[in-house]
Design a protein around this motif. Structure first.
Motif, PDB file in Angstrom:
ATOM      1  N   MET A   1     -19.282 -61.257 -33.497  1.00 48.17           N
ATOM      2  CA  MET A   1     -18.187 -61.707 -34.363  1.00 48.17           C
ATOM      3  C   MET A   1     -18.451 -61.245 -35.797  1.00 48.17           C
ATOM      4  O   MET A   1     -19.596 -61.077 -36.200  1.00 48.17           O
ATOM      5  N   THR A   2     -17.370 -61.077 -36.586  1.00 50.57           N
ATOM      6  CA  THR A   2     -17.574 -60.798 -38.010  1.00 50.57           C
ATOM      7  C   THR A   2     -17.815 -62.124 -38.719  1.00 50.57           C
ATOM      8  O   THR A   2     -17.540 -63.196 -38.167  1.00 50.57           O
ATOM      9  N   SER A   3     -18.306 -62.033 -39.943  1.00 50.19           N
ATOM     10  CA  SER A   3     -18.526 -63.221 -40.757  1.00 50.19           C
ATOM     11  C   SER A   3     -17.234 -64.035 -40.866  1.00 50.19           C
ATOM     12  O   SER A   3     -17.235 -65.266 -40.709  1.00 50.19           O
TER      13      SER A   3
ATOM     14  N   GLU B   1     -13.574 -69.801 -37.124  1.00 47.43           N
ATOM     15  CA  GLU B   1     -13.789 -70.679 -35.965  1.00 47.43           C
ATOM     16  C   GLU B   1     -14.260 -72.077 -36.424  1.00 47.43           C
ATOM     17  O   GLU B   1     -13.764 -73.095 -35.939  1.00 47.43           O
ATOM     18  N   ILE B   2     -15.220 -72.100 -37.351  1.00 42.62           N
ATOM     19  CA  ILE B   2     -15.755 -73.385 -37.839  1.00 42.62           C
ATOM     20  C   ILE B   2     -14.668 -74.140 -38.619  1.00 42.62           C
ATOM     21  O   ILE B   2     -14.503 -75.354 -38.463  1.00 42.62           O
TER      22      ILE B   2
ATOM     23  N   GLY C   1     -26.530 -68.155 -41.163  1.00 35.92           N
ATOM     24  CA  GLY C   1     -27.061 -66.987 -41.870  1.00 35.92           C
ATOM     25  C   GLY C   1     -26.176 -65.757 -41.682  1.00 35.92           C
ATOM     26  O   GLY C   1     -25.889 -65.027 -42.629  1.00 35.92           O
ATOM     27  N   LEU C   2     -25.727 -65.564 -40.421  1.00 40.29           N
ATOM     28  CA  LEU C   2     -24.812 -64.452 -40.133  1.00 40.29           C
ATOM     29  C   LEU C   2     -23.518 -64.599 -40.932  1.00 40.29           C
ATOM     30  O   LEU C   2     -23.004 -63.635 -41.493  1.00 40.29           O
ATOM     31  N   ALA C   3     -23.016 -65.829 -40.960  1.00 43.61           N
ATOM     32  CA  ALA C   3     -21.721 -66.076 -41.599  1.00 43.61           C
ATOM     33  C   ALA C   3     -21.765 -65.836 -43.105  1.00 43.61           C
ATOM     34  O   ALA C   3     -20.822 -65.301 -43.678  1.00 43.61           O
ATOM     35  N   ILE C   4     -22.866 -66.227 -43.741  1.00 41.76           N
ATOM     36  CA  ILE C   4     -22.897 -66.115 -45.207  1.00 41.76           C
ATOM     37  C   ILE C   4     -23.679 -64.907 -45.703  1.00 41.76           C
ATOM     38  O   ILE C   4     -23.647 -64.576 -46.881  1.00 41.76           O
ATOM     39  N   GLY C   5     -24.423 -64.256 -44.799  1.00 40.59           N
ATOM     40  CA  GLY C   5     -25.234 -63.109 -45.207  1.00 40.59           C
ATOM     41  C   GLY C   5     -26.569 -63.530 -45.794  1.00 40.59           C
ATOM     42  O   GLY C   5     -26.961 -63.046 -46.853  1.00 40.59           O
ATOM     43  N   ALA C   6     -27.268 -64.467 -45.127  1.00 44.48           N
ATOM     44  CA  ALA C   6     -28.601 -64.891 -45.576  1.00 44.48           C
ATOM     45  C   ALA C   6     -29.643 -64.452 -44.560  1.00 44.48           C
ATOM     46  O   ALA C   6     -29.361 -64.387 -43.360  1.00 44.48           O
TER      47      ALA C   6
ATOM     48  N   LEU D   1     -15.689 -74.748 -45.000  1.00 41.74           N
ATOM     49  CA  LEU D   1     -15.455 -74.430 -46.423  1.00 41.74           C
ATOM     50  C   LEU D   1     -16.772 -74.090 -47.123  1.00 41.74           C
ATOM     51  O   LEU D   1     -16.838 -73.157 -47.915  1.00 41.74           O
ATOM     52  N   LYS D   2     -17.819 -74.886 -46.820  1.00 43.28           N
ATOM     53  CA  LYS D   2     -19.143 -74.603 -47.394  1.00 43.28           C
ATOM     54  C   LYS D   2     -19.547 -73.165 -47.072  1.00 43.28           C
ATOM     55  O   LYS D   2     -19.982 -72.414 -47.935  1.00 43.28           O
ATOM     56  N   TRP D   3     -19.382 -72.810 -45.802  1.00 42.80           N
ATOM     57  CA  TRP D   3     -19.785 -71.473 -45.369  1.00 42.80           C
ATOM     58  C   TRP D   3     -18.915 -70.402 -46.046  1.00 42.80           C
ATOM     59  O   TRP D   3     -19.403 -69.374 -46.488  1.00 42.80           O
TER      60      TRP D   3
END
Lengths: 154, 386
Positions: B28-30, B36-37, B102-107, B54-56
């Motif tokens: 999945m992309t970010s 989804e969340i 981490g995947l979602a935000i790039g960490a 929203l946080k993500w």
């Protein structure tokens, strides 16, 4: 009194010498020697190249980073609501009678320190206590006697 | 639990293959993960209830190449013990949730801040972390998790105090804004989520937002792990669909003589018997991070409130005056009322003080002391006075 110079160096090798290494280093000293002496805190300050006041300021914020002399086994009895409801006073009484010390005190042989603490997350198995990091739950005075005896034999 | 109408759910402790879920997230992309969340309606499971998606999303939008995912395992709210159980039984799902965040935000770096009281779990958790790092290596995903232990300070469950603590400082909350999504751990954009939130997010990726949304209500989607204690014959951990009333809860867990339920721990709300039927457990009624304490008629609500206020007086970090002095004065105040040293109308002054603390305190601790104080005094005034 304990010699802490080598331990501080060892811990600094393991955790680094950055500011964020400070708490893991202090935790390492407490794990080994049960509390932080002034000498230990000065040694840590030198090793991390920060002021000793910074070290003391940080340590004194945290209830598990004791800066007062503590025994080999630190007993922390939970005093928060469920443990209170389920009889933590009987548990404390039993401990005080057996160790012949009051809350906050350490036995003269420096084996046990008796403290109270806030919620340790065992409300469904109250009353509960920690001896160093080990939790003991669903305590009764009889059970406490047995547990303490096993530590006295160590 | 059919007779009480409660719906037991098995999402958090359900065994899944973390590799499958990671692979799915990896494809999945970010934006797709965050969408989804967001669509699942998941709100933070630590108690405050901020929408996780929203946080993500806010953290993902930050341009800084250095970002962090932090798992808040500083579970200190009186009456809460579900995060310990989750870590004990399904730590790999917590790690998997962190990797997906981490995947979602790039960490590339995650931290678990585990309360010192749970140190006995650490050897086992580290072993499981090692296996998880191997799975990450096999899937070719660059993400590492590090543990940090707390040292017995309730306030470090407050997100910015937790960052300070990891950074080696006193656990004193920061001023907000800036929020963690902009300036969190090491003053870098950070997603900080509760243990249960991370596992839930992982399961949403696994089952899909659509399936998750079917559970719960409009304001409180999904299910929640409850920590049940106090005067109940069956204390423990229960995962239940959201949307039940306190009455339904009491029918299931009460001892037949329940006079009040403290929802959300010492910083939560006291619900008296007369309000059981019309109070929903969730964001439309009384929210909870999981702590549910039942009190039967043998309990003195003065003792309950006194215990909570002692707790807050000790655990206030002391940084801001409304909280530091306010907690002390509320405690002294009810003692004086009980002893008859002041008129019972002094309670009204204390209620105003609780309101001031809510407005003027720097962080959630001081802001929420008034929740328990006001709901106990309003509903059990005679027990405080006599």
């Amino acid at each position: 009194m304990y010699n802490v110079g080598n331990l501080v160096k060892e811990l600094a090798e393991k955790h680094g010498r950055r500011r964020d290494s400070l708490i893991p280093i202090l935790q390492g000293i407490v794990e080994k020697h049960n509390y932080l002496t002034d000498e230990a805190m000065v040694e840590v300050a030198k090793e991390l190249d920060i002021s000793a006041a910074e070290v003391y300021g940080t340590a004194s914020f945290y209830s598990f980073l004791d800066t007062e002399p503590r025994g080999k086994y630190v007993i922390r009895v939970c005093k928060t609501i469920t443990c209170m409801m389920k009889g933590k006073n009987d548990i404390l009484q039993t401990l005080e009678d057996m160790l012949k010390i009051k809350i906050g005190e350490t036995t003269p042989d420096r084996m046990f320190t008796l403290l109270e603490t806030n919620c340790i997350g065992w409300c469904h198995k109250a009353p509960a206590m920690l001896i160093n990091e080990i939790p003991y739950t669903e305590l009764t005075p009889e059970k406490v006697v047995e547990i303490l005896k096993s530590y006295m034999k160590k | 639990m059919a007779e009480t109408g409660l719906n037991k759910v098995d999402l958090i402790f359900e065994q899944v293959n973390p590799k499958d879920v990671l692979k799915k997230a990896y494809e999945m992309t970010s934006e797709e993960i965050i969408k989804e969340i967001l669509e699942s309606g998941l709100k933070g499971r630590g108690g405050a209830g901020f929408p996780t998606g929203l946080k993500w999303k806010y953290t993902a939008a930050e341009k800084d190449p250095e970002k962090y995912v932090v798992c808040n395992a500083d579970e200190g709210e009186p009456g809460t013990f579900k995060d310990r159980e989750i870590l004990d039984r399904v730590a790999y799902k917590v790690y998997c949730g962190m990797a997906i965040a981490g995947l979602a935000i790039g960490a590339k770096q995650g931290y678990v801040y585990l309360r010192g009281e749970y140190k006995f779990l650490l050897p086992k958790l580290l072993k499981e972390l090692e296996s998880f790092h191997k799975i990450l290596a096999e899937t070719g995903y660059d993400f590492r998790i590090t543990y940090r232990l707390g040292s017995g300070a309730y306030i470090c469950g407050e997100e910015s105090a937790l960052f300070e603590s990891i950074q080696g400082e006193r656990g004193e909350p920061r001023n907000k804004p800036p929020y963690p999504t902009v300036s969190g751990l090491f003053f870098k954009p950070t997603v900080i989520n509760n243990v249960e939130t991370l596992v839930t997010a992982m399961m949403i990726i696994h089952h899909g937002a659509e399936a998750y949304r079917k559970l719960g209500t409009k304001d409180s989607r999904g299910s929640k792990v409850f920590s049940v204690s106090g005067d109940t014959p069956i204390p423990g951990i229960y995962e239940l669909e959201l949307g039940m009333t306190v009455q339904q809860f009491v029918n299931e867990f009460g001892d037949g003589d329940t006079k009040a339920v403290q929802v959300g721990g010492a910083s939560g709300f006291c619900v008296p018997r007369k309000r059981f039927a019309d109070t929903i457990i969730g964001f439309e009624g009384v929210p909870t991070g999981g702590s549910m304490k039942l009190f039967n008629s043998s309990r003195s609500m003065y003792n309950v409130l006194h215990n909570y206020l002692e707790f807050f007086t000790e655990e206030s970090c002391g940084q801001c005056t409304p909280c530091r002095v306010g907690c002390q004065q509320l405690l002294k105040g009810i003692e004086k009322v009980k002893k008859g040293e002041v008129k019972s109308s002094y309670l009204n002054e204390l209620m105003k003080l609780a309101d001031t603390m809510k407005l003027a305190s720097k962080c959630g601790l001081g802001q929420s002391v008034g929740n328990a104080f006001k709901t106990i005094v309003e509903n059990f005034r005679e027990e405080i006075i006599y």
